[in-house]
Design a protein around this motif. Structure first.
Motif, PDB file in Angstrom:
ATOM      1  N   UNK A 194       6.586  -0.023  -8.799  1.00 22.78           N
ATOM      2  CA  UNK A 194       7.194  -1.026  -7.918  1.00 22.78           C
ATOM      3  C   UNK A 194       7.067  -0.540  -6.479  1.00 22.78           C
ATOM      4  N   UNK A 195       5.871  -0.726  -5.911  1.00 22.66           N
ATOM      5  CA  UNK A 195       5.591  -0.207  -4.577  1.00 22.66           C
ATOM      6  C   UNK A 195       6.419  -0.843  -3.485  1.00 22.66           C
ATOM      7  N   UNK A 196       6.610  -2.159  -3.527  1.00 21.42           N
ATOM      8  CA  UNK A 196       7.372  -2.844  -2.478  1.00 21.42           C
ATOM      9  C   UNK A 196       8.814  -2.356  -2.449  1.00 21.42           C
ATOM     10  N   UNK A 197       9.437  -2.235  -3.637  1.00 23.16           N
ATOM     11  CA  UNK A 197      10.821  -1.766  -3.700  1.00 23.16           C
ATOM     12  C   UNK A 197      10.939  -0.317  -3.214  1.00 23.16           C
ATOM     13  N   UNK A 198       9.909   0.489  -3.537  1.00 23.43           N
ATOM     14  CA  UNK A 198       9.921   1.874  -3.062  1.00 23.43           C
ATOM     15  C   UNK A 198       9.858   1.936  -1.543  1.00 23.43           C
ATOM     16  N   UNK A 199       9.013   1.098  -0.952  1.00 24.02           N
ATOM     17  CA  UNK A 199       8.918   1.069   0.510  1.00 24.02           C
ATOM     18  C   UNK A 199      10.202   0.555   1.150  1.00 24.02           C
ATOM     19  N   UNK A 200      10.861  -0.363   0.478  1.00 28.27           N
ATOM     20  CA  UNK A 200      12.136  -0.875   1.005  1.00 28.27           C
ATOM     21  C   UNK A 200      13.168   0.245   1.128  1.00 28.27           C
ATOM     22  N   UNK A 201      13.255   1.089   0.083  1.00 33.36           N
ATOM     23  CA  UNK A 201      14.172   2.228   0.135  1.00 33.36           C
ATOM     24  C   UNK A 201      13.710   3.229   1.187  1.00 33.36           C
ATOM     25  N   UNK A 202      12.395   3.445   1.259  1.00 32.95           N
ATOM     26  CA  UNK A 202      11.844   4.403   2.216  1.00 32.95           C
ATOM     27  C   UNK A 202      12.176   4.001   3.649  1.00 32.95           C
ATOM     28  N   UNK A 203      12.070   2.706   3.946  1.00 27.84           N
ATOM     29  CA  UNK A 203      12.353   2.238   5.317  1.00 27.84           C
ATOM     30  C   UNK A 203      13.829   2.413   5.679  1.00 27.84           C
ATOM     31  N   UNK A 204      14.703   2.489   4.677  1.00 25.92           N
ATOM     32  CA  UNK A 204      16.126   2.664   4.952  1.00 25.92           C
ATOM     33  C   UNK A 204      16.522   4.092   5.256  1.00 25.92           C
ATOM     34  N   UNK A 205      15.603   5.036   5.117  1.00 30.75           N
ATOM     35  CA  UNK A 205      15.909   6.442   5.385  1.00 30.75           C
ATOM     36  C   UNK A 205      15.868   6.723   6.876  1.00 30.75           C
ATOM     37  N   UNK A 206      16.781   7.565   7.317  1.00 27.85           N
ATOM     38  CA  UNK A 206      16.813   7.927   8.735  1.00 27.85           C
ATOM     39  C   UNK A 206      15.804   9.031   9.039  1.00 27.85           C
ATOM     40  N   UNK A 207      15.784  10.079   8.217  1.00 23.39           N
ATOM     41  CA  UNK A 207      14.878  11.207   8.449  1.00 23.39           C
ATOM     42  C   UNK A 207      14.218  11.608   7.136  1.00 23.39           C
ATOM     43  N   UNK A 208      13.137  10.948   6.744  1.00 17.01           N
ATOM     44  CA  UNK A 208      12.449  11.326   5.504  1.00 17.01           C
ATOM     45  C   UNK A 208      11.859  12.732   5.618  1.00 17.01           C
ATOM     46  N   UNK A 209      11.774  13.410   4.478  1.00 12.13           N
ATOM     47  CA  UNK A 209      11.122  14.718   4.458  1.00 12.13           C
ATOM     48  C   UNK A 209       9.779  14.610   3.739  1.00 12.13           C
ATOM     49  N   UNK A 210       9.172  15.748   3.472  1.00 10.36           N
ATOM     50  CA  UNK A 210       7.846  15.743   2.853  1.00 10.36           C
ATOM     51  C   UNK A 210       7.862  15.084   1.474  1.00 10.36           C
ATOM     52  N   UNK A 211       8.920  15.355   0.711  1.00 13.65           N
ATOM     53  CA  UNK A 211       9.019  14.773  -0.630  1.00 13.65           C
ATOM     54  C   UNK A 211       9.116  13.255  -0.553  1.00 13.65           C
ATOM     55  N   UNK A 212       9.810  12.750   0.473  1.00 10.96           N
ATOM     56  CA  UNK A 212       9.946  11.301   0.641  1.00 10.96           C
ATOM     57  C   UNK A 212       8.573  10.656   0.817  1.00 10.96           C
ATOM     58  N   UNK A 213       7.730  11.264   1.626  1.00 12.48           N
ATOM     59  CA  UNK A 213       6.402  10.701   1.869  1.00 12.48           C
ATOM     60  C   UNK A 213       5.532  10.786   0.611  1.00 12.48           C
ATOM     61  N   UNK A 214       5.656  11.883  -0.116  1.00 10.91           N
ATOM     62  CA  UNK A 214       4.877  11.998  -1.348  1.00 10.91           C
ATOM     63  C   UNK A 214       5.275  10.901  -2.327  1.00 10.91           C
ATOM     64  N   UNK A 215       6.583  10.667  -2.464  1.00  6.21           N
ATOM     65  CA  UNK A 215       7.050   9.622  -3.374  1.00  6.21           C
ATOM     66  C   UNK A 215       6.586   8.247  -2.913  1.00  6.21           C
ATOM     67  N   UNK A 216       6.673   8.002  -1.593  1.00  4.97           N
ATOM     68  CA  UNK A 216       6.254   6.693  -1.077  1.00  4.97           C
ATOM     69  C   UNK A 216       4.744   6.504  -1.220  1.00  4.97           C
ATOM     70  N   UNK A 217       3.981   7.565  -0.951  1.00 12.03           N
ATOM     71  CA  UNK A 217       2.529   7.464  -1.081  1.00 12.03           C
ATOM     72  C   UNK A 217       2.100   7.279  -2.531  1.00 12.03           C
ATOM     73  N   UNK A 218       2.916   7.799  -3.457  1.00  6.46           N
ATOM     74  CA  UNK A 218       2.609   7.602  -4.864  1.00  6.46           C
ATOM     75  C   UNK A 218       2.819   6.152  -5.283  1.00  6.46           C
ATOM     76  N   UNK A 219       3.681   5.452  -4.563  1.00  7.95           N
ATOM     77  CA  UNK A 219       4.016   4.077  -4.933  1.00  7.95           C
ATOM     78  C   UNK A 219       3.121   3.042  -4.269  1.00  7.95           C
ATOM     79  N   UNK A 220       2.450   3.398  -3.224  1.00  8.57           N
ATOM     80  CA  UNK A 220       1.637   2.408  -2.514  1.00  8.57           C
ATOM     81  C   UNK A 220       0.506   3.104  -1.773  1.00  8.57           C
ATOM     82  N   UNK A 221      -0.333   2.349  -1.113  1.00  7.25           N
ATOM     83  CA  UNK A 221      -1.481   2.917  -0.387  1.00  7.25           C
ATOM     84  C   UNK A 221      -1.288   2.837   1.114  1.00  7.25           C
ATOM     85  N   UNK A 222      -0.053   2.679   1.585  1.00  4.56           N
ATOM     86  CA  UNK A 222       0.222   2.544   3.010  1.00  4.56           C
ATOM     87  C   UNK A 222       0.755   3.874   3.533  1.00  4.56           C
ATOM     88  N   UNK A 223      -0.064   4.627   4.264  1.00  6.81           N
ATOM     89  CA  UNK A 223       0.357   5.928   4.753  1.00  6.81           C
ATOM     90  C   UNK A 223       0.523   6.001   6.247  1.00  6.81           C
TER      91      UNK A 223
END
Length: 690
Positions: free
Chosen positions: A504-533
């Motif tokens: 569920x890439x769109x839902x993953x990005x929705x949660x990702x956009x709500x983060x104030x300060x993502x870390x490296x793990x956040x980007x890995x999880x988001x990149x695993x869900x979609x192709x938008x880097x």
């Protein structure tokens, strides 16, 4: 590495003959309190008590080997008693409470004190409160304290230190305030030292500091050292330094407190400077000094430096004690240095510190993280006086090594043993439930945690999100996420990873956009869900190896293999097995044999086995799909030469509230494999007739 001589600890000598004589009839009258063992040690008169004179003639026929005071693992061994039975006094019960090794015998001793008419004795009750705290039954200790008809300062100190040692800081401080509020007894230096141990904020430390000044106890060295440590824990380095410099009598404890203060706040250069200054003033650094630095380096994620300080300790001619050993083992575990772990285990065993519960718990955790679950299990099974950390470490060790079923079974034993669980236990068992898709067990643990308010703990909530997502209940995972009062990075990453796990890439990005300060793990999880880097530049995060592996996987799965290969060539670091493995998997999907062989060669062609058996099997299967059987045979032969073995496939299914596991080529493992196999043959025959 320099080794100190073995035999660090020797038995204490001396003893109280009167207390010993009273213990003899007590044991004869109540044999069930202590385990009977044969006298070990060869020569010598077993009737003699070390450090005392010969027992009186009327006791000559007693066969006992006593070591006084007796450690928990060596209670007095008494076998015969004739003549007059002497009534035990309060000193007898106090000494026994310190020697008993477990809760069951402790409760028996408590009951015996009541039937002996000493159940209300202040001296006895204080010892029993300490015994209950030592045996991890704080609730029994609190109940006893509340029922005491009379309490002295030692009573209050016992219950306050029991709360503080269990990490229940708020409860400890409430007891201190309650003691002060009664106005009958005034806190002494022991009370205030325990209270300062429980202070977790600058405000509470300052409040305690003010009371110390008003009580004119600021010149007490014990209180001063506790103040330095307390301010250091709260990050008030300047205040800790002021107290240190204003102290008239600076001892080794004072220096240790300030050195640990700097180390705890990651000011390691200052810690080493103070260490040198300490030596220049004629004070020799002891094991405690080094232990504080080792522990802080390990917690700060600098394990190699922590091991380096241990080498300095050994070079100084010091022998690591239980605290130093328990402090360095987490660093060794983080480095996955299995050999060092075994070496430390052997040295601690020879020096007598291996039986210390702190060392044993650290060894269980270290062996588990190093993949040696058998070693962890051996220590766990043989250790005495297991506490919640022991059980939690073993449950986590099973889960980390894929033995999820064993983790759940051990958790059931833990419940049966009436061990008070903590958030770490819940987190470990939830990970095991996720590993076997044990939804029912996970829900039971969730309900159990909710009844005790543990589900509001951030790490427990994060583990619940991960468990529900991996068990296929992404809506339940989102419900837990939305209801959590506080969220940290682990929580957000668990929810993003859960959506990614379900595609569920769109839902993953929705949660990702709500983060104030993502870390490296956040980007890995988001990149695993979609192709938008493109969002990485917005947060100024430097891409790491994991991010590049995700991007190679995204490009490869979308069919852009040339672009993926170009990205691999232009990496700012040497491509790892994870990066080449992502490209290899994409080549198999899109049937690009040449690039697949090249990628596989980068992983296994240079003598490495960093990817385990998985990459070998992937290369072999890809070659088989193209009919390249010679290369298939060569790959399998290479696996055999390097000792790489393919792990057996395993699947789980839950039937009638029980999880059953099935391992490939190991039918005998399941107790009902015969009837299952017959049913499978029957179904196969039925399918052929369709």
């Amino acid at each position: 590495m320099r080794r100190s001589p073995a035999g660090l600890y020797s038995p204490r000598e001396g003893g109280d003959l009167r207390a010993t004589e009273r213990l003899l009839p007590l044991h004869q009258a109540h044999q069930s309190l202590l385990p009977q063992r044969q006298h070990v040690g060869g020569g010598g008169d077993p009737r003699r008590v070390p450090g005392t004179q010969r027992l009186p003639p009327q006791r000559d026929n007693q066969r006992a080997h006593l070591q006084w005071p007796a450690p928990a693992s060596r209670c007095p061994l008494l076998q015969e008693e004739q003549g007059e039975i002497l009534a035990p006094n309060s000193s007898t019960f106090s000494c026994m409470a310190k020697a008993l090794p477990d809760l069951r015998r402790g409760r028996q001793l408590h009951a015996l004190s009541v039937t002996s008419g000493l159940g209300s004795d202040v001296f006895v009750c204080n010892s029993l409160v300490g015994m209950y705290a030592k045996c991890d039954s704080l609730s029994d200790g609190v109940q006893l304290f509340e029922r005491m008809p009379q309490q002295d300062v030692v009573s209050w100190n016992s219950i306050i230190s029991a709360y503080a040692n269990r990490g229940l800081h708020q409860e400890a401080l409430l007891k201190v305030r309650e003691m002060v509020g009664h106005g009958v007894l005034r806190p002494d230096q022991v009370t205030l030292a325990s209270a300062l141990t429980a202070c977790s904020s600058t405000e509470t430390v300052r409040e305690a500091h003010g009371y110390i000044v008003r009580s004119d106890l600021q010149s007490c060295s014990t209180v001063q050292n506790a103040l330095i440590s307390a301010y250091g824990r709260c990050g008030e380095i300047r205040q800790a330094g002021l107290i240190f410099r204003s102290s008239v009598l600076l001892d080794g404890v004072s220096w240790n407190a300030l050195i640990s203060c700097y180390a705890r706040n990651s000011l390691f250069e200052e810690s080493f400077r103070l260490l040198q200054e300490m030596g220049a003033r004629g004070l020799r650094a002891d094991v405690i000094t080094y232990s504080g630095i080792i522990s802080s380096l390990a917690q700060a994620g600098r394990p190699k430096e922590a091991v380096g300080v241990l080498r300095q300790l050994l070079s100084a001619g010091l022998a690591p004690d239980a605290i130093a050993t328990a402090s360095v083992l987490p660093a060794v575990a983080d480095l996955r240095w299995a050999g060092h772990c075994r070496e430390i285990h052997g040295v601690s065993f020879r020096r007598g510190t291996g039986s210390d519960r702190r060392v044993a718990n650290a060894l269980v955790s270290a062996y588990g993280k190093c993949g040696m679950v058998g070693g962890a299990w051996h220590i766990f099974e043989t250790m005495e006086g297991k506490d919640v950390i022991s059980w939690s470490s073993m449950v986590a060790g099973f889960g980390q090594n894929g033995h999820c079923r064993e983790a759940l079974e051990l958790f059931s034993r833990m419940i049966m043993a009436e061990v008070e669980l903590n958030p770490i236990t819940i987190t470990s068992v939830l990970a095991a439930c996720a590993g076997v898709s044990g939804l029912r067990q996970g829900r039971e643990v969730h309900h159990w945690a909710a009844k005790r308010g543990l589900d509001e703990q951030t790490f427990v909530g994060s583990a619940l999100i991960d468990m529900y997502a991996k068990c296929g209940r992404i809506r339940d995972a989102r419900k837990v996420f939305d209801q959590m009062p506080e969220k940290n990075l682990v929580t957000w990453n668990a929810m993003i990873g859960g959506y990614a796990f379900h595609g569920l890439g769109e839902e993953a990005l929705e949660i990702f956009r709500g983060m104030e300060e993502p870390d490296e793990v956040s980007f890995i999880a988001a990149l695993s869900a979609c192709s938008h880097g493109a969002c990485m530049e917005r947060f100024h995060v430097s891409p790491r190896e994991g991010h590049y592996a995700c991007m190679v996987d995204i490009l490869g799965r979308s069919g852009r293999l040339e672009r993926a290969m170009e990205l691999v060539r232009t990496l700012p670091m040497e491509p790892s097995a994870a990066v080449w493995g992502s490209l290899l998997g994409a080549c198999r999907i899109h049937c690009n044999l040449d690039l697949g062989i090249f990628s596989g060669a980068q992983i296994i062609g240079h003598g490495g086995d960093q990817g385990g058996s998985g990459y070998y099997v992937m290369v072999s299967n890809m070659l088989a799909e193209f009919g390249r059987w010679r290369e298939v045979e060569s790959t399998r032969q290479l696996m055999s030469e390097r000792g790489v073995k393919k792990g057996a496939g395993c699947s789980w299914i839950e039937v009638n509230k029980q999880v059953h596991s099935f391992v490939a080529k190991d039918r005998e493992q399941h107790p009902e494999w015969g009837s299952l196999f017959r049913l499978l043959v029957f179904l196969s025959e039925q399918m052929k007739c369709m």
